[in-house]
Design a protein around this motif. Structure first.
Motif, PDB file in Angstrom:
ATOM      1  N   GLY A 378       1.613   6.639  12.921  1.00  0.00           N
ATOM      2  CA  GLY A 378       0.268   7.129  12.595  1.00  0.00           C
ATOM      3  C   GLY A 378       0.100   7.424  11.113  1.00  0.00           C
ATOM      4  O   GLY A 378      -0.955   7.161  10.530  1.00  0.00           O
ATOM      5  N   LEU A 379       1.149   7.943  10.479  1.00  0.00           N
ATOM      6  CA  LEU A 379       1.085   8.255   9.036  1.00  0.00           C
ATOM      7  C   LEU A 379       1.014   6.972   8.208  1.00  0.00           C
ATOM      8  O   LEU A 379       0.304   6.923   7.194  1.00  0.00           O
ATOM      9  CB  LEU A 379       2.304   9.093   8.619  1.00  0.00           C
ATOM     10  N   VAL A 380       1.735   5.931   8.633  1.00  0.00           N
ATOM     11  CA  VAL A 380       1.666   4.637   7.929  1.00  0.00           C
ATOM     12  C   VAL A 380       0.254   4.066   8.062  1.00  0.00           C
ATOM     13  O   VAL A 380      -0.325   3.555   7.095  1.00  0.00           O
ATOM     14  CB  VAL A 380       2.726   3.648   8.471  1.00  0.00           C
ATOM     15  N   MET A 381      -0.339   4.182   9.263  1.00  0.00           N
ATOM     16  CA  MET A 381      -1.718   3.711   9.482  1.00  0.00           C
ATOM     17  C   MET A 381      -2.692   4.465   8.586  1.00  0.00           C
ATOM     18  O   MET A 381      -3.622   3.890   8.015  1.00  0.00           O
ATOM     19  CB  MET A 381      -2.104   3.888  10.955  1.00  0.00           C
ATOM     20  N   ASN A 382      -2.449   5.770   8.439  1.00  0.00           N
ATOM     21  CA  ASN A 382      -3.293   6.599   7.575  1.00  0.00           C
ATOM     22  C   ASN A 382      -3.182   6.165   6.124  1.00  0.00           C
ATOM     23  O   ASN A 382      -4.175   6.091   5.395  1.00  0.00           O
ATOM     24  CB  ASN A 382      -2.865   8.068   7.731  1.00  0.00           C
ATOM     25  N   SER A 383      -1.961   5.836   5.700  1.00  0.00           N
ATOM     26  CA  SER A 383      -1.717   5.376   4.331  1.00  0.00           C
ATOM     27  C   SER A 383      -2.416   4.038   4.076  1.00  0.00           C
ATOM     28  O   SER A 383      -2.964   3.800   2.992  1.00  0.00           O
ATOM     29  CB  SER A 383      -0.213   5.257   4.099  1.00  0.00           C
ATOM     30  N   ILE A 384      -2.418   3.152   5.106  1.00  0.00           N
ATOM     31  CA  ILE A 384      -3.104   1.855   4.974  1.00  0.00           C
ATOM     32  C   ILE A 384      -4.607   2.080   4.804  1.00  0.00           C
ATOM     33  O   ILE A 384      -5.256   1.429   3.972  1.00  0.00           O
ATOM     34  CB  ILE A 384      -2.806   0.951   6.193  1.00  0.00           C
ATOM     35  N   GLU A 385      -5.168   3.020   5.580  1.00  0.00           N
ATOM     36  CA  GLU A 385      -6.601   3.334   5.464  1.00  0.00           C
ATOM     37  C   GLU A 385      -6.953   3.819   4.060  1.00  0.00           C
ATOM     38  O   GLU A 385      -8.018   3.531   3.537  1.00  0.00           O
ATOM     39  CB  GLU A 385      -6.988   4.417   6.478  1.00  0.00           C
ATOM     40  N   ASN A 386      -6.042   4.574   3.450  1.00  0.00           N
ATOM     41  CA  ASN A 386      -6.268   5.095   2.093  1.00  0.00           C
ATOM     42  C   ASN A 386      -6.097   4.018   1.024  1.00  0.00           C
ATOM     43  O   ASN A 386      -6.277   4.280  -0.161  1.00  0.00           O
ATOM     44  CB  ASN A 386      -5.298   6.248   1.779  1.00  0.00           C
ATOM     45  N   LYS A 387      -5.707   2.790   1.473  1.00  0.00           N
ATOM     46  CA  LYS A 387      -5.482   1.641   0.562  1.00  0.00           C
ATOM     47  C   LYS A 387      -4.475   1.970  -0.546  1.00  0.00           C
ATOM     48  O   LYS A 387      -4.661   1.629  -1.704  1.00  0.00           O
ATOM     49  CB  LYS A 387      -6.812   1.165  -0.042  1.00  0.00           C
ATOM     50  N   THR A 388      -3.420   2.686  -0.168  1.00  0.00           N
ATOM     51  CA  THR A 388      -2.402   3.043  -1.159  1.00  0.00           C
ATOM     52  C   THR A 388      -1.437   1.879  -1.369  1.00  0.00           C
ATOM     53  O   THR A 388      -1.147   1.140  -0.435  1.00  0.00           O
ATOM     54  CB  THR A 388      -1.593   4.274  -0.693  1.00  0.00           C
ATOM     55  N   GLN A 389      -0.960   1.739  -2.596  1.00  0.00           N
ATOM     56  CA  GLN A 389       0.082   0.766  -2.912  1.00  0.00           C
ATOM     57  C   GLN A 389       1.344   1.609  -3.122  1.00  0.00           C
ATOM     58  O   GLN A 389       1.690   1.981  -4.228  1.00  0.00           O
ATOM     59  CB  GLN A 389      -0.318  -0.019  -4.173  1.00  0.00           C
ATOM     60  N   SER A 390       1.985   1.963  -1.988  1.00  0.00           N
ATOM     61  CA  SER A 390       3.013   3.015  -2.007  1.00  0.00           C
ATOM     62  C   SER A 390       4.419   2.521  -2.286  1.00  0.00           C
ATOM     63  O   SER A 390       5.323   3.324  -2.465  1.00  0.00           O
ATOM     64  CB  SER A 390       3.005   3.769  -0.673  1.00  0.00           C
ATOM     65  N   ALA A 391       4.620   1.198  -2.259  1.00  0.00           N
ATOM     66  CA  ALA A 391       5.964   0.669  -2.507  1.00  0.00           C
ATOM     67  C   ALA A 391       5.863  -0.705  -3.152  1.00  0.00           C
ATOM     68  O   ALA A 391       4.881  -1.417  -2.965  1.00  0.00           O
ATOM     69  CB  ALA A 391       6.739   0.588  -1.197  1.00  0.00           C
ATOM     70  N   VAL A 392       6.872  -1.033  -3.928  1.00  0.00           N
ATOM     71  CA  VAL A 392       6.921  -2.361  -4.578  1.00  0.00           C
ATOM     72  C   VAL A 392       8.260  -3.019  -4.259  1.00  0.00           C
ATOM     73  O   VAL A 392       9.253  -2.338  -4.029  1.00  0.00           O
ATOM     74  CB  VAL A 392       6.745  -2.266  -6.117  1.00  0.00           C
ATOM     75  N   ARG A 393       8.258  -4.358  -4.248  1.00  0.00           N
ATOM     76  CA  ARG A 393       9.498  -5.082  -3.958  1.00  0.00           C
ATOM     77  C   ARG A 393      10.548  -4.767  -5.018  1.00  0.00           C
ATOM     78  O   ARG A 393      10.235  -4.669  -6.207  1.00  0.00           O
ATOM     79  CB  ARG A 393       9.231  -6.596  -3.986  1.00  0.00           C
ATOM     80  N   MET A 394      11.787  -4.621  -4.577  1.00  0.00           N
ATOM     81  CA  MET A 394      12.887  -4.330  -5.520  1.00  0.00           C
ATOM     82  C   MET A 394      12.999  -5.439  -6.565  1.00  0.00           C
ATOM     83  O   MET A 394      13.229  -5.182  -7.739  1.00  0.00           O
ATOM     84  CB  MET A 394      14.219  -4.231  -4.765  1.00  0.00           C
ATOM     85  N   ASP A 395      12.798  -6.718  -6.107  1.00  0.00           N
ATOM     86  CA  ASP A 395      12.957  -7.831  -7.047  1.00  0.00           C
ATOM     87  C   ASP A 395      11.779  -7.958  -8.011  1.00  0.00           C
ATOM     88  O   ASP A 395      11.827  -8.694  -8.981  1.00  0.00           O
ATOM     89  CB  ASP A 395      13.186  -9.156  -6.311  1.00  0.00           C
ATOM     90  N   ALA A 396      10.675  -7.192  -7.713  1.00  0.00           N
ATOM     91  CA  ALA A 396       9.515  -7.242  -8.607  1.00  0.00           C
ATOM     92  C   ALA A 396       9.631  -6.234  -9.742  1.00  0.00           C
ATOM     93  O   ALA A 396       8.855  -6.256 -10.691  1.00  0.00           O
ATOM     94  CB  ALA A 396       8.226  -6.974  -7.816  1.00  0.00           C
ATOM     95  N   ILE A 397      10.620  -5.319  -9.614  1.00  0.00           N
ATOM     96  CA  ILE A 397      10.817  -4.312 -10.670  1.00  0.00           C
ATOM     97  C   ILE A 397      11.559  -4.969 -11.823  1.00  0.00           C
ATOM     98  O   ILE A 397      12.679  -5.472 -11.657  1.00  0.00           O
ATOM     99  CB  ILE A 397      11.603  -3.093 -10.134  1.00  0.00           C
TER     100      ILE A 397
END
Length: 456
Positions: A378-397
């Motif tokens: 449910g918390l992940v669904m809530n985060s998706i609704e907030n349109k958060t970009q909460s994580a980035v790929r390790m190889d993109a850093i």
């Protein structure tokens, strides 16, 4: 290329901390990319009571989720629960300056902001302001006022309130773990998003989330949240009762509850016995499963009675407020054998076990579909609704760039100019150093003088 909307939820429970990374797939379902789980140390009944231990547990769960997913977590949506949570019903209104203009989102925001300024008890803070039905110029039962005309906009609100210090302690633990806090959500609301269907919310349903330290309740009717409550009892008190009643250690009591426990004592025969190894060479202990079920039954009945008192306080017995869809059980406690039958027996309401698999992608791990993970999903669904970009790929850093060597540029300057420049620079440096030293010694001498004066 469009950025992936990666969402992260963090469920800080009394028995476990779960970090979950997910995103929506092309079918609109939730695809879980990684899960991290750690034993929750420093949390009692949903409230942080040891900052250092909680930080370590959060870091462990975050690290595991990152390793499993290949994503680096930046921020999280956190679930808030605990015995300090309470909810109130409040009605408020605004008078609009120009009734000839249609009502917009700004008017509703103005009304919500007004409710956020409500005076609370000392040390309390508003967590959620949830609008229910609206009323425009006396016309009631309006669910969507945007686009309508009117001078007086009124609404009833469900206001969730919590202890400010407990909320700040959670925020402190998150930031000290090296991540940011992007949102706070009441845990029963997160669980409701994960396990309830819109039809159930319309018909009227009570969600009971039995966790380790608390039992959370959320009641919906006509698609609107009507009542929330947090009862300060959960699976841990059942384990404590088994530990005391059978004179065994906590670890053994928890294993007994999970493997052999039942909420219905009539099911076990008198001769069903389980043997538990003794401590440090002592004789093994024999425990009757019938007695074990009696201990569990007594405590579960107490928890359900308290929850049912809250359901009745909402007004379930009023025909207009009747919860047609009955009760949905979720959380780790919902996995207890025969708990569904016991809840139906006590409340007389239809009951089912709530699994978060309705919103999950088809290829999801079976373990994640357990009621245990309802809040995290449910918390992940809530985060998706907030349109958060909460994580980035390790190889993109991007790794830090190595310094680029550039050959020095030589500029010839007449020798007499160089000597003059060096002399001026030395004088400047000397005067600065002297000034700092002089100031220091002056202060030091003054201190000695003060000391001597006081000594006299």
């Amino acid at each position: 290329m469009e950025k992936e909307n990666i969402a992260v939820g963090l469920d800080i429970g009394t028995t476990k901390i779960v970090a979950m990374i997910g995103k929506k797939n092309e079918y609109g379902k939730l695809e879980i990319l990684g899960v991290g789980k750690s034993k929750s140390l420093g949390v009692a009944r949903g409230v942080v009571n040891n900052i250092t231990q909680t930080i370590q547990s959060i870091q462990q769960a975050i690290q595991e989720a990152e390793n499993n997913s290949g994503y680096k977590i930046k921020d999280v949506v956190v679930g808030i629960a605990g015995q300090h949570i309470r909810s109130i019903q409040h009605t408020d209104y605004i008078s609009r300056n120009n009734p000839e203009e249609v009502i917009g989102g700004n008017d509703i925001q103005l009304l919500i902001d007004q409710v956020n300024k409500l005076a609370m008890l000392p040390g309390e803070e508003i967590i959620h302001v949830l609008p229910q039905e609206f009323k425009i110029d006396g016309q009631s039962e309006i669910k969507e006022p945007i686009g309508m005309y009117g001078g007086r906009l009124e609404s009833s609100f469900h206001v969730v309130v919590g202890q400010a210090s407990s909320i700040r302690n959670v925020g402190r633990c998150i930031q000290s773990s090296g991540i940011e806090l992007s949102g706070l959500t009441l845990e029963p609301l997160a669980s409701a998003d994960a396990v309830l269907s819109q039809e159930e919310k319309e018909a009227g349903v009570a969600l009971i989330d039995i966790g380790g330290g608390t039992t959370d309740l959320a009641i919906f009717k006509d698609g609107i949240i009507r009542h929330t409550a947090v009862i300060p009892f959960g699976g841990n008190v059942i384990t404590d009762d088994i530990k005391e009643g059978c004179s065994i250690i906590e670890k053994q009591a928890e294993l007994l509850k999970v493997k052999f426990g039942s909420a219905w004592p009539g099911e076990n025969k008198d001769n069903e016995i389980v043997s538990i190894p003794g401590l440090r060479g002592r004789e093994p202990k024999e425990i009757s499963l019938k007695n074990l079920s009696k201990i569990i039954h007594a405590r579960v009945v107490e928890i359900i009675d308290q929850v049912f008192t809250e359901v009745k306080a909402y007004g379930h017995e009023d025909p207009r407020k009747k919860l047609i869809a009955g009760i949905v059980l979720t959380g780790g406690g919902a996995q207890l054998k025969h708990i569904k039958q016991l809840v139906e027996y006590i409340t007389g309401m239809d009951t089912r076990i709530g699994y978060p698999n309705e919103h999950l992608a088809g290829n999801s791990d079976e373990e994640i579909s357990s009621p245990l993970y309802a809040t995290a999903v449910g918390l992940v669904m809530n985060s998706i609704e907030n349109k958060t970009q909460s994580a980035v790929r390790m190889d993109a850093i991007e790794p830090p760039k190595a310094p680029v060597y550039r050959a020095p540029v030589v500029i010839e300057v007449p020798e007499n100019e160089v000597e003059e420049e060096v002399r001026n620079t030395n004088e400047k440096q000397n005067s600065t150093v002297n000034r700092i030293q002089r100031n220091f010694f002056d202060r030091y001498v003054d201190k000695i003088k003060d000391f001597l004066d006081n000594a006299e």
